[in-house]
Design a protein around this motif. Structure first.
Motif, PDB file in Angstrom:
ATOM      1  N   THR A 176      -8.041  -2.252   2.518  1.00 49.60           N
ATOM      2  CA  THR A 176      -8.475  -3.611   2.853  1.00 49.60           C
ATOM      3  C   THR A 176      -8.692  -4.392   1.562  1.00 49.60           C
ATOM      4  N   ASN A 236       0.858  -1.184   0.000  1.00 48.51           N
ATOM      5  CA  ASN A 236       0.000   0.000   0.000  1.00 48.51           C
ATOM      6  C   ASN A 236       0.893   1.232   0.000  1.00 48.51           C
ATOM      7  N   SER A 260     -10.002  -4.975  -4.082  1.00 47.84           N
ATOM      8  CA  SER A 260     -10.333  -3.897  -3.158  1.00 47.84           C
ATOM      9  C   SER A 260     -11.228  -2.915  -3.893  1.00 47.84           C
ATOM     10  N   ARG A 315      -9.372  -8.344  -0.322  1.00 50.52           N
ATOM     11  CA  ARG A 315      -9.861  -9.716  -0.174  1.00 50.52           C
ATOM     12  C   ARG A 315      -9.092 -10.601  -1.143  1.00 50.52           C
ATOM     13  N   GLU A 332      -9.121 -11.902   4.129  1.00 46.59           N
ATOM     14  CA  GLU A 332      -9.189 -10.439   4.075  1.00 46.59           C
ATOM     15  C   GLU A 332      -8.032  -9.869   4.871  1.00 46.59           C
ATOM     16  N   VAL A 333      -7.355  -8.882   4.286  1.00 40.83           N
ATOM     17  CA  VAL A 333      -6.184  -8.282   4.924  1.00 40.83           C
ATOM     18  C   VAL A 333      -6.290  -6.769   4.816  1.00 40.83           C
ATOM     19  N   THR A 334      -6.030  -6.070   5.919  1.00 34.20           N
ATOM     20  CA  THR A 334      -5.970  -4.608   5.911  1.00 34.20           C
ATOM     21  C   THR A 334      -4.507  -4.180   5.987  1.00 34.20           C
TER      22      THR A 334
END
Length: 331
Positions: free
Chosen positions: A84, A77, A155, A86, A121-123
């Motif tokens: 977030t 990011n 996302s 998926r 799912e990862v933020t």
């Protein structure tokens, strides 16, 4: 007459008024949230601790049936706000024209179904990279050969597919056929089918012969297609200098690594239909006009039918009266 000092004062006042008028608009624009850039996050294979595999374009995993293979996916990011994402596994296939595509939803039965990420799912915080482990469990009954797939990272409205090249250990077969060759105008259409269990990058040779000799010869070249096992794609070959009038035999030959090869032919007739149709219509019109003229000449030459040849209507009436008189005398 106004002094230069008065002109300068009025100019300064005008600039101040313009700035004051524009300030609320600028302030309102600054308060609106700036949408995140579409490229604020990326997904790619993770770099190992040694850094020797940096810049991998895709994952390559290989093992026999029954093994569990592992690797890591990096989500970076680069924006100023958390993102977030998926993650899910997906099978790959050849879309129309040969493009590499992945299946959506629960349509996967190969690599996409065997792949599991450590988290669905990862933020990822701003300006941070997250490495997500995943595993591929190869079933004991998996067929040998290539099983292409991907990890789909999504996302919002943006999706990225990171390719997973999985090869299951065992015998491999490279088999390729070219089918359904047709010619339409200035285009040659054909279908390529991968009948083996390995990915193929085909090479094609194109030729065409007409009544009076060779019309087309193109040396072998590599097609921009990665043909996946069991897939078929419909492709075309432009032929801008196709003949206007000829009977042609088109021949295609395809090859690929591992000894795969195939050949197919098709016949095509090139006819300039507009001139031919126009000539046929003119010929029909000429025949119709000739028939009409012939019937008209015959009708003009035919004598009038007035009771028999060489006998006028008056002679006919006189003969009929004599016949009546003679019949009365006999009675």
């Amino acid at each position: 007459m106004p002094s230069p000092t008065g002109h300068a004062a009025r100019l300064v006042l005008a600039v101040l008024l313009f700035t004051f008028a524009m300030t609320p608009v600028a302030g309102a624009a600054a308060r609106r949230p700036t949408p995140a850039s579409a490229a604020s996050w990326t997904a790619q294979p993770a770099v190992s601790g040694s850094g020797m595999d940096g810049g991998r374009p895709y994952f390559y995993l290989e093992g026999p049936p029954g093994t569990v293979l592992q690797d890591r996916l990096s989500v970076t990011n680069s924006g100023t706000a958390p993102v977030t994402v998926r993650l899910r596994g997906a099978d790959a296939y050849n879309a129309e024209g040969g493009d590499f595509a992945v299946r959506g939803g629960k349509g996967s039965t190969g690599t996409g179904a065997w792949l599991r990420t450590a988290a669905a799912e990862v933020t990822v915080p701003a300006r941070t990279r997250a490495d997500v482990p995943f595993s591929v469990t190869v079933p004991t009954g998996a067929t040998p050969g290539d099983h292409p797939g991907a990890i789909v990272v999504r996302s919002g409205d943006r999706s990225v597919g990171v390719r997973v090249q999985l090869r299951v250990g065992g015998p491999t077969l490279a088999a390729l056929t070219v089918e359904d060759v047709t010619v339409s105008g200035q285009t040659i259409h054909y279908t390529l089918v991968n009948r083996g269990n390995t990915e193929l990058t085909p090479r094609i040779t194109v030729g065409a012969d007409g009544v009076f000799g060779t019309l087309l010869r193109r040396e072998a070249r590599t097609l921009p297609v990665e043909l996946l096992p069991g897939q078929r794609v419909r492709l075309s070959e432009p032929w801008r200098d196709a003949p206007a009038l000829d009977s042609v035999t088109v021949r295609l030959r395809v090859t690929a690594a591992g000894g795969a090869h195939s050949e197919a032919t098709a016949r095509a007739a090139f006819v300039p239909w507009a001139p031919v149709t126009g000539g046929a219509l003119l010929l029909l019109a000429a025949v119709a006009a000739g028939g009409y003229a012939y019937r008209l000449r015959r009708s003009r030459r035919r004598p009038p039918d007035d009771g028999g040849p060489g006998q006028s209507s008056g002679d006919q009436r006189h003969s009929e009266r004599r016949h009546l008189v003679k019949a009365g005398a006999e009675s």
